[in-house]
Design a protein around this motif. Structure first.
Motif, PDB file in Angstrom:
ATOM      1  N   MET A  32     -45.606   9.971   0.938  1.00 32.50           N
ATOM      2  CA  MET A  32     -45.045  10.343   2.234  1.00 32.50           C
ATOM      3  C   MET A  32     -43.711   9.659   2.494  1.00 32.50           C
ATOM      4  O   MET A  32     -43.573   8.482   2.227  1.00 32.50           O
ATOM      5  CB  MET A  32     -46.006   9.916   3.322  1.00 32.50           C
ATOM      6  CG  MET A  32     -47.007  10.963   3.643  1.00 32.50           C
ATOM      7  SD  MET A  32     -48.156  10.258   4.821  1.00 32.50           S
ATOM      8  CE  MET A  32     -48.959   9.042   3.796  1.00 32.50           C
ATOM      9  N   THR A  33     -42.785  10.394   3.000  1.00 33.83           N
ATOM     10  CA  THR A  33     -41.535   9.774   3.376  1.00 33.83           C
ATOM     11  C   THR A  33     -41.608   9.439   4.858  1.00 33.83           C
ATOM     12  O   THR A  33     -42.450   9.938   5.571  1.00 33.83           O
ATOM     13  CB  THR A  33     -40.365  10.739   3.126  1.00 33.83           C
ATOM     14  OG1 THR A  33     -40.712  11.976   3.721  1.00 33.83           O
ATOM     15  CG2 THR A  33     -40.125  10.930   1.657  1.00 33.83           C
ATOM     16  N   ASP A  34     -40.727   8.595   5.310  1.00 34.50           N
ATOM     17  CA  ASP A  34     -40.864   8.214   6.713  1.00 34.50           C
ATOM     18  C   ASP A  34     -39.959   9.057   7.609  1.00 34.50           C
ATOM     19  O   ASP A  34     -39.166   9.872   7.159  1.00 34.50           O
ATOM     20  CB  ASP A  34     -40.672   6.705   6.915  1.00 34.50           C
ATOM     21  CG  ASP A  34     -39.214   6.337   6.857  1.00 34.50           C
ATOM     22  OD1 ASP A  34     -38.443   7.141   6.326  1.00 34.50           O
ATOM     23  OD2 ASP A  34     -38.870   5.242   7.325  1.00 34.50           O
ATOM     24  N   VAL A  43     -61.983  19.120  -2.501  1.00 38.07           N
ATOM     25  CA  VAL A  43     -61.682  18.025  -1.577  1.00 38.07           C
ATOM     26  C   VAL A  43     -60.227  17.585  -1.721  1.00 38.07           C
ATOM     27  O   VAL A  43     -59.527  17.345  -0.733  1.00 38.07           O
ATOM     28  CB  VAL A  43     -62.643  16.847  -1.829  1.00 38.07           C
ATOM     29  CG1 VAL A  43     -62.340  15.698  -0.887  1.00 38.07           C
ATOM     30  CG2 VAL A  43     -64.077  17.290  -1.650  1.00 38.07           C
ATOM     31  N   PHE A  44     -59.769  17.514  -2.962  1.00 36.37           N
ATOM     32  CA  PHE A  44     -58.377  17.143  -3.241  1.00 36.37           C
ATOM     33  C   PHE A  44     -57.433  18.123  -2.538  1.00 36.37           C
ATOM     34  O   PHE A  44     -56.476  17.726  -1.869  1.00 36.37           O
ATOM     35  CB  PHE A  44     -58.157  17.160  -4.756  1.00 36.37           C
ATOM     36  CG  PHE A  44     -56.964  16.366  -5.229  1.00 36.37           C
ATOM     37  CD1 PHE A  44     -56.281  15.513  -4.378  1.00 36.37           C
ATOM     38  CD2 PHE A  44     -56.537  16.465  -6.550  1.00 36.37           C
ATOM     39  CE1 PHE A  44     -55.194  14.779  -4.833  1.00 36.37           C
ATOM     40  CE2 PHE A  44     -55.454  15.733  -7.008  1.00 36.37           C
ATOM     41  CZ  PHE A  44     -54.778  14.892  -6.142  1.00 36.37           C
ATOM     42  N   GLU A  82     -36.032   9.721   7.246  1.00 37.65           N
ATOM     43  CA  GLU A  82     -35.507  10.623   6.222  1.00 37.65           C
ATOM     44  C   GLU A  82     -35.655  12.085   6.606  1.00 37.65           C
ATOM     45  O   GLU A  82     -34.825  12.909   6.264  1.00 37.65           O
ATOM     46  CB  GLU A  82     -36.225  10.361   4.912  1.00 37.65           C
ATOM     47  CG  GLU A  82     -35.714   9.089   4.269  1.00 37.65           C
ATOM     48  CD  GLU A  82     -36.740   8.547   3.340  1.00 37.65           C
ATOM     49  OE1 GLU A  82     -36.899   9.167   2.293  1.00 37.65           O
ATOM     50  OE2 GLU A  82     -37.382   7.542   3.670  1.00 37.65           O
ATOM     51  N   ASN A 108     -57.422  17.609   1.195  1.00 37.35           N
ATOM     52  CA  ASN A 108     -56.759  16.360   1.572  1.00 37.35           C
ATOM     53  C   ASN A 108     -55.244  16.452   1.436  1.00 37.35           C
ATOM     54  O   ASN A 108     -54.509  15.958   2.292  1.00 37.35           O
ATOM     55  CB  ASN A 108     -57.291  15.196   0.733  1.00 37.35           C
ATOM     56  CG  ASN A 108     -58.597  14.673   1.279  1.00 37.35           C
ATOM     57  OD1 ASN A 108     -58.946  14.920   2.428  1.00 37.35           O
ATOM     58  ND2 ASN A 108     -59.338  13.967   0.459  1.00 37.35           N
ATOM     59  N   LEU A 109     -54.778  17.086   0.348  1.00 37.42           N
ATOM     60  CA  LEU A 109     -53.326  17.254   0.186  1.00 37.42           C
ATOM     61  C   LEU A 109     -52.756  18.098   1.313  1.00 37.42           C
ATOM     62  O   LEU A 109     -51.732  17.767   1.914  1.00 37.42           O
ATOM     63  CB  LEU A 109     -53.018  17.928  -1.160  1.00 37.42           C
ATOM     64  CG  LEU A 109     -53.102  17.064  -2.419  1.00 37.42           C
ATOM     65  CD1 LEU A 109     -52.898  17.928  -3.655  1.00 37.42           C
ATOM     66  CD2 LEU A 109     -52.064  15.957  -2.382  1.00 37.42           C
ATOM     67  N   ARG A 160     -50.243  16.827   8.512  1.00 38.61           N
ATOM     68  CA  ARG A 160     -50.070  15.701   9.424  1.00 38.61           C
ATOM     69  C   ARG A 160     -48.597  15.310   9.514  1.00 38.61           C
ATOM     70  O   ARG A 160     -48.078  15.045  10.588  1.00 38.61           O
ATOM     71  CB  ARG A 160     -50.899  14.511   8.951  1.00 38.61           C
ATOM     72  CG  ARG A 160     -50.686  13.294   9.850  1.00 38.61           C
ATOM     73  CD  ARG A 160     -51.643  12.205   9.544  1.00 38.61           C
ATOM     74  NE  ARG A 160     -51.536  11.815   8.145  1.00 38.61           N
ATOM     75  CZ  ARG A 160     -52.453  11.103   7.521  1.00 38.61           C
ATOM     76  NH1 ARG A 160     -53.532  10.732   8.152  1.00 38.61           N
ATOM     77  NH2 ARG A 160     -52.287  10.770   6.271  1.00 38.61           N
ATOM     78  N   LEU A 169     -46.229  18.384  -2.564  1.00 38.48           N
ATOM     79  CA  LEU A 169     -47.659  18.077  -2.537  1.00 38.48           C
ATOM     80  C   LEU A 169     -48.397  18.949  -1.539  1.00 38.48           C
ATOM     81  O   LEU A 169     -49.492  19.422  -1.814  1.00 38.48           O
ATOM     82  CB  LEU A 169     -47.865  16.599  -2.186  1.00 38.48           C
ATOM     83  CG  LEU A 169     -47.581  15.629  -3.313  1.00 38.48           C
ATOM     84  CD1 LEU A 169     -47.941  14.224  -2.889  1.00 38.48           C
ATOM     85  CD2 LEU A 169     -48.358  16.030  -4.554  1.00 38.48           C
ATOM     86  N   ARG A 218     -48.570   7.627   8.626  1.00 40.87           N
ATOM     87  CA  ARG A 218     -48.747   6.239   8.204  1.00 40.87           C
ATOM     88  C   ARG A 218     -47.859   5.927   7.031  1.00 40.87           C
ATOM     89  O   ARG A 218     -47.454   6.795   6.317  1.00 40.87           O
ATOM     90  CB  ARG A 218     -50.206   6.005   7.815  1.00 40.87           C
ATOM     91  CG  ARG A 218     -51.086   6.123   9.031  1.00 40.87           C
ATOM     92  CD  ARG A 218     -52.462   5.684   8.710  1.00 40.87           C
ATOM     93  NE  ARG A 218     -53.202   6.694   7.984  1.00 40.87           N
ATOM     94  CZ  ARG A 218     -54.377   6.473   7.438  1.00 40.87           C
ATOM     95  NH1 ARG A 218     -54.905   5.306   7.507  1.00 40.87           N
ATOM     96  NH2 ARG A 218     -55.020   7.414   6.824  1.00 40.87           N
ATOM     97  N   ASP A 276     -52.838  16.170   4.595  1.00 41.60           N
ATOM     98  CA  ASP A 276     -51.808  15.148   4.597  1.00 41.60           C
ATOM     99  C   ASP A 276     -50.441  15.744   4.907  1.00 41.60           C
ATOM    100  O   ASP A 276     -49.667  15.199   5.694  1.00 41.60           O
ATOM    101  CB  ASP A 276     -51.785  14.508   3.204  1.00 41.60           C
ATOM    102  CG  ASP A 276     -51.547  13.030   3.294  1.00 41.60           C
ATOM    103  OD1 ASP A 276     -52.363  12.354   3.953  1.00 41.60           O
ATOM    104  OD2 ASP A 276     -50.536  12.573   2.733  1.00 41.60           O
TER     105      ASP A 276
END
Lengths: 298, 335
Positions: A1-3, A278-279, A6, A282-283, A289, A32, A298, A286
């Motif tokens: 993840m980048t913040d 599940v992968f 950026e 989750n990707l 989000r 991703l 995060r 993520d």
């Protein structure tokens, strides 16, 4: 993840038509998230058509072929055959439907109950809030798997009972999330304005407050899908979830344990399928989000 | 500080009462006849009735609950219908195994997760960072029981480096119990053979348990490190020309860890509740295996007891983390 910094830096290049397009653009920028979306699309595809496309549909219905027991992986059976001579790939493909629908049901029920509890608690305040949130905290202290095991054992095996059992421990997260969001927007001027023109409390809640809580809920749902699938499989694995002959990933894996190490391939397909699904979720979660809920990043 | 602890402990009481009510309610909607199961297939009707009276199952539910709570206050968690032993004694026997597994998994997760998070934050946006981010999501997505099976298949069945399961084979004399953790007890007794045997049994279940918290701690540590590195005091330290290593170990790491601590506390409870599947795979004689066996034979008192103990430990873990938070980060004041 980048913040955040950026992302803002790349902002000027974005098409500025509307928020949705901007979000889609950002989503496509993240490799991703795209990978996750593709994986989830595949999982959804197999949920819908897995049973139809399975090479040996007769095995899904419980048909056995004892002459072909424990065949190692081959062209005809890419993941081999099990102790009943059933094609493992077919069972796992059909299992997608069971696992994903069970996971989806759990997440949906959890979302509905949790949203109701959280919205009522946050909107009503006072002792109603106090009681509902204490109940929420209480449920959170009981480990989900243990609670689900106890309830599933009490209700007996079966698809519906298992979903009820897991959902009972699934709502508190949503209740907390929604209550927080409701509290945050309750005193916004547009809510006060709605109140001033005489809108009813239910209208304020449904039309003005809840729509603002949708993005964090969607993010949580997509992240939870994977864990719900794991929980379903876990209950199947310890033998109190969905019972054979209904093909379910956890149950298939549990049965294959008895035939290790000689017939190891019977465990591979169900395990890999679980991991893959599940992968993917989750990707995707993520990535969602990062786009929809930058605060929670995060 | 003392006042804070006392208040937190008093707040535990309603939580525990609520826990007992919920678990007791679940136990009483159970279909089937646990007494008949305990009495065995050849029991006469009179014997079954005698057992029903003995266990107090003939009385109204609220009386049963009252008995249960008054027993609880005396440390009595009821009697297991299956083992016919007090649940408290059973739990005391199985709890150390679970705690040993949880602490071992947590140790792996913290000892690897914190440095990895720090390193990936420093290498931010270079390929090792991207790789570790994908690996972290993969690790969180890996079903623990499938990972356990793969480890068993690989290291126990094919390579035969590690034992398949269990905690300590019968032929090895267990070290005198001090902590209840076999590895630590063996070290205290200076029994090297028992130590290596116990460790070899602990290794695979602990690794299978640790993967998900390891990945989460790493991600948490990475993002809090990135946040801390952008603070003014880090900039100042850099401007003063302090060595990079010193800035990271002395200023960044300490502040980043305190944010990660909360996750560690939450994961402690998660691990306690999540040992069930791994204990099943590795036949690890802990609370999870005990609860699973009890559930399968419709023996509810052990399940209630296990849920209570795990709930209590979870709440205590969060209390400890809150206190630790204050130690590591003096800015936090107990209010």
């Amino acid at each position: 993840m980048t913040d955040t910094a950026e992302h803002i830096a790349t902002e000027p290049e974005l098409p500025k038509q509307d928020k949705l397009q901007r979000a889609l653009f950002r989503f496509r920028q993240s490799r991703l998230s795209m990978l996750g979306a593709v994986m989830v699309a595949l999982v959804v595809f197999f949920t819908a058509f897995g049973t139809l496309l399975a090479p040996f549909p007769e095995h899904i219905a419980g048909g056995v072929d004892t002459a072909a027991r424990f065949q190692p992986p081959s062209w005809a059976h890419p993941f081999g055959t099990n102790e009943l001579g059933q094609d493992v790939l077919s069972l796992v493909m059909a299992g997608t439907t069971v696992s994903v629908l069970a996971g989806l049901s759990v997440v949906l029920i959890g979302t509905v109950i949790g949203t109701l509890v959280g919205a009522i608690a946050g909107f009503a305040g006072g002792w109603i809030d106090e009681i509902l949130m204490r109940l929420t905290d209480l449920t959170l202290t009981i480990p989900g798997l243990i609670l689900a095991m106890a309830v599933a054992a009490a209700l007996g095996p079966g698809f519906t009972n298992m979903i009820i059992a897991i959902s009972l421990s699934w709502w508190p997260g949503y209740a907390r999330l929604v209550r927080g969001e409701v509290l945050a927007v309750r005193e916004e001027s547009y809510v006060n304005a709605a109140r001033a023109i005489g809108a009813s409390p239910s209208r304020i809640l449904l039309r003005h407050i809840l729509p603002n809580t949708v993005s964090p809920i969607i993010v949580k749902m997509s992240l939870d899908m994977g864990f719900a699938i794991l929980m379903v499989a876990g209950l199947g694995f310890i033998g109190i979830g969905i019972r054979p002959p209904t093909p379910e990933w956890g149950t298939l894996l549990s049965v294959s344990r008895s035939y290790m190490p000689d017939y190891w391939w019977t465990a591979m397909a169900p395990g890999m399928a679980m991991f893959f699904a599940v992968f993917g979720f989750n990707l995707l979660g993520d990535g969602l989000r990062d786009i929809l809920d930058p605060k929670a990043r995060r | 500080m003392l006042q804070f602890i006392v208040r937190r402990v008093l707040l535990l009481i309603p939580v525990l009462v609520g826990l007992t009510v919920i678990m007791f309610a679940i136990a009483r909607i159970l279909p089937g006849d646990p007494v008949a199961l305990a009495a065995g297939p050849n029991a006469t009707q009179a014997e079954i009735e005698a057992l029903t009276v003995e266990y107090g199952l003939d009385q109204p539910v609220w009386v049963q609950y009252g008995h249960y709570v008054s027993g609880l206050l005396q440390g009595d968690l009821g009697t297991s219908l299956l083992t016919r032993r007090p649940v408290a004694a059973d739990i005391a026997a199985y709890l150390p195994a679970t705690l040993e597994l949880v602490f071992a998994a947590m140790a792996i997760a913290v000892l690897l997760g914190i440095p990895l998070g720090l390193v990936t934050a420093v290498w931010r946006n270079r390929w090792p960072d991207y790789l570790s981010q994908v690996a972290a999501i993969g690790a969180i997505s890996m079903p623990r029981f499938f990972l356990g099976l793969l480890l068993q298949l690989c290291f126990a069945m094919w390579l035969a480096w590690l034992p398949l399961g269990g905690r300590l084979p019968i032929i090895v004399i267990p070290p005198p119990s001090v902590t209840g953790f076999l590895t630590i007890d063996a070290l205290i007794a200076g029994d090297w053979t028992a130590f290596t045997t116990a460790l070899s049994h602990l290794a695979m279940p602990a690794i299978a348990m640790s993967l998900s918290p390891l990945a989460t701690i790493m991600r948490m540590m990475r993002s809090s490190t990135i946040e801390v590195m952008q603070q003014d005091y880090v900039m100042t330290a850099r401007a003063l020309g302090l060595p990079r290593r010193q800035i990271i170990t002395k200023y960044v790491a300490r502040n980043a860890v305190s944010a990660t601590l909360t996750v560690i506390g939450l994961y402690f409870g998660w691990l306690l509740g999540g040992t069930v599947l791994v204990e099943t795979v590795f036949d690890w004689p802990g609370l999870g295996l005990y609860a699973t066996k009890a559930i399968v034979s419709q023996d509810m008192m052990p399940v209630i007891g296990v849920a209570l103990v795990i709930g209590l430990l979870f709440v205590l873990a969060n209390l400890v983390i809150d206190l630790l938070y204050g130690v590591i980060n003096p800015k936090v004041r107990y209010s």
